[in-house]
Design a protein around this motif. Structure first.
Motif: not given
Length: 377
Positions: A305-333
Motif C-alpha cells: 500500500i505504501a508503495k502505491l501511495a508513493k506513486k501519487y506522492n502521498k504521505k505514509v505513516v506506518a504503525v505496528a505493535g512491534l517494529v524491528e529493522d527500522k533502518d531497513i524499513l525506512m530505507n525502502a523509501g
C-alpha cells in the motif's frame, strides 16, 4: 484533510477493523472530528482476507460442515458477493489452527474440506472464486481438495488414495470422469503471500512442513511423494511456478488442474477493494500490522500500500505493535514515519488483550499525530 486508514490485523489482539477504529479514535483526538477518515480493512491472503474482501459490500454468508484437516467435521464460513463471486479462506477448512499442537503431522492432514467448500459454492451458483490460502496445516499438493471435486486419485487397486501427503506416493492414475463439470467453467484467483516453488530446497516440504509438525524424515518422504505425483501428472514445469508451493502445494493443484491464477494476497486485496481510487484522493495514508520488520518489504500489505501511495506522492505513516529493522524499513523509501505502539509498561500478556491493545494504539496515534502536526506547523 483526508486520512485513509488501511491496517492489517494485529494478530492475537485486534482484527483489522478493530485496529483501524482505534487509529481513527486517535486521529479524532489529535486533530478533532473535522478530519475526514476512511477505513478500509486489508490483509495479504491469510487471516482477515475474508473480512477485507467483503467489507462494505452486500454479501450472502454461507456456513457449511466440511472435512477438517484431521478428517473430522468442522464448520467453515465463506461469503458470496454479487450472487456469483465466492470469497473463501482455505484456513477455514484446512488451517493449522484447527490442529492441536500434539496432532500436527502433514503426512495425514488433508485439504478435502477446501474442495467441499468450493463444491458448495458451485451448488449455489458461484463461478468465480477468490481464495486466500495462507495458514495451512497440509502438504498434500491439494489432492484432498481435488478428490472432493470429483478427481479420482487412484492407487494400484484403482481406489482413491487416503488423505494426506502420505497418499501421494501411491497415486498411479488420475481419473477426471466424475469431476463436477462446473469446475471447468469457473475462475479461480488465488491469493498467496509466498513465491516458493513446489519442490527443492525452497519447496513446500523443506520450507513449510516443519512448521506443521514434520520431522526431517517426514520432509524427505514428502519430497519424494510430491516428485512421484508430479511425474504421474506429466507436468514439465508448472511445479516451478512461484507460489506453486503455497499451502503445502495447494497452489500447484489450482495451477495444474483448475487453471487457477496465483497472485500476491496484497495485490488481490488492493485490486478488489479499489484501494488505489481512495489513495488518489487522500492526503495521508496510515498502514500497519502487528509486527513490522525487514520481511514487511517482501510483499506484505503495509509495504504494498505504501508503495502505491508513493506513486501519487502521498504521505505514509506506518504503525505496528512491534517494529524491528527500522533502518531497513525506512530505507525502502515507502514510509515517511514508522511508529511503534507504546504499551505503557504493560507485560506482553496484558498488552495483547484487545481492550488494552486498542487503547494503547489509540493513545499512540494521538500523541504521534500531535507531534507531527506541531512539526509541520
Amino acid at each position: 484533510m483526508s486520512i485513509l486508514v488501511a491496517l492489517d490485523s494485529f494478530k492475537g489482539s485486534m482484527s483489522s477493523l478493530e485496529a483501524a477504529q482505534a487509529v481513527k479514535n486517535g486521529i479524532i483526538k489529535a486533530y478533532g472530528s473535522k478530519e475526514e477518515v476512511t477505513i478500509i480493512p486489508v490483509a495479504d491472503g491469510g487471516e482477515g482476507t475474508l473480512e477485507a474482501l467483503t467489507y462494505g459490500k452486500r454479501v450472502a454468508q454461507h456456513k457449511v460442515e466440511v472435512t477438517g484437516p484431521l478428517g473430522d467435521a468442522v464448520e467453515a464460513t465463506y461469503m458470496v458477493v454479487d450472487g456469483h463471486i465466492a470469497i473463501m479462506e482455505m484456513a477455514q477448512a484446512a488451517g493449522l489452527t484447527l490442529v492441536p499442537l500434539e496432532k500436527r503431522n502433514p503426512l495425514y492432514t488433508t485439504t478435502y474440506g477446501v474442495g467441499e467448500m468450493i463444491a458448495h459454492g458451485l451448488s449455489v451458483g458461484c463461478d468465480k472464486f477468490l481464495l486466500g490460502i495462507g495458514g495451512s496445516a497440509t502438504n498434500d499438493c491439494g489432492v484432498g481438495m481435488l478428490q472432493a471435486l470429483g478427481f479420482q486419485m487412484l492407487d494400484n487397486g484403482l481406489k482413491n488414495v487416503k488423505f494426506g501427503a502420505k497418499g501421494l506416493k501411491e497415486i498411479v492414475e488420475i481419473n477426471k470422469d466424475k469431476v463436477i463439470s462446473k469446475v471447468f467453467d469457473s475462475e479461480f484467483i488465488i491469493a498467496c503471500d509466498v513465491d516458493n516453488p513446489l519442490l527443492g530446497d525452497r519447496g513446500c516440504s523443506n520450507i513449510f512442513a516443519p512448521q506443521k509438525g514434520a520431522t526431517p524424515e517426514m520432509v524427505a518422504a514428502m519430497e519424494e511423494g510430491i516428485k512421484h505425483f508430479v511425474k504421474v501428472v506429466g507436468d514439465d514445469d508448472l511445479h516451478c511456478t512461484p507460489g506453486a508451493g503455497a499451502a503445502g502445494g495447494l497452489g500447484y493443484a489450482f495451477l495444474q488442474f483448475l487453471d487457477g491464477k496465483l497472485m500476491s494476497g496484497a495485490d488481490m486485496v488492493i485490486k478488489e477493494t479499489c484501494l488505489e481510487k481512495y489513495i488518489k484522493t487522500t492526503d495521508i495514508i496510515i498502514v500497519g500490522e502487528g509486527k513490522m520488520d525487514a520481511q514487511t518489504t517482501m510483499g506484505k500489505i503495509p509495504f504494498a500500500i505504501a508503495k502505491l501511495a508513493k506513486k501519487y506522492n502521498k504521505k505514509v505513516v506506518a504503525v505496528a505493535g512491534l517494529v524491528e529493522d527500522k533502518d531497513i524499513l525506512m530505507n525502502a523509501g515507502a514510509f515517511d514515519y514508522i511508529i511503534s505502539v507504546d504499551n505503557r509498561g504493560m507485560t506482553l500478556e496484558d498488552a495483547m488483550k484487545k481492550e488494552n491493545a486498542m487503547h494503547n494504539l489509540e493513545k499512540t496515534i494521538d500523541i504521534a499525530l500531535r507531534g507531527l502536526r506541531t512539526t509541520n506547523e
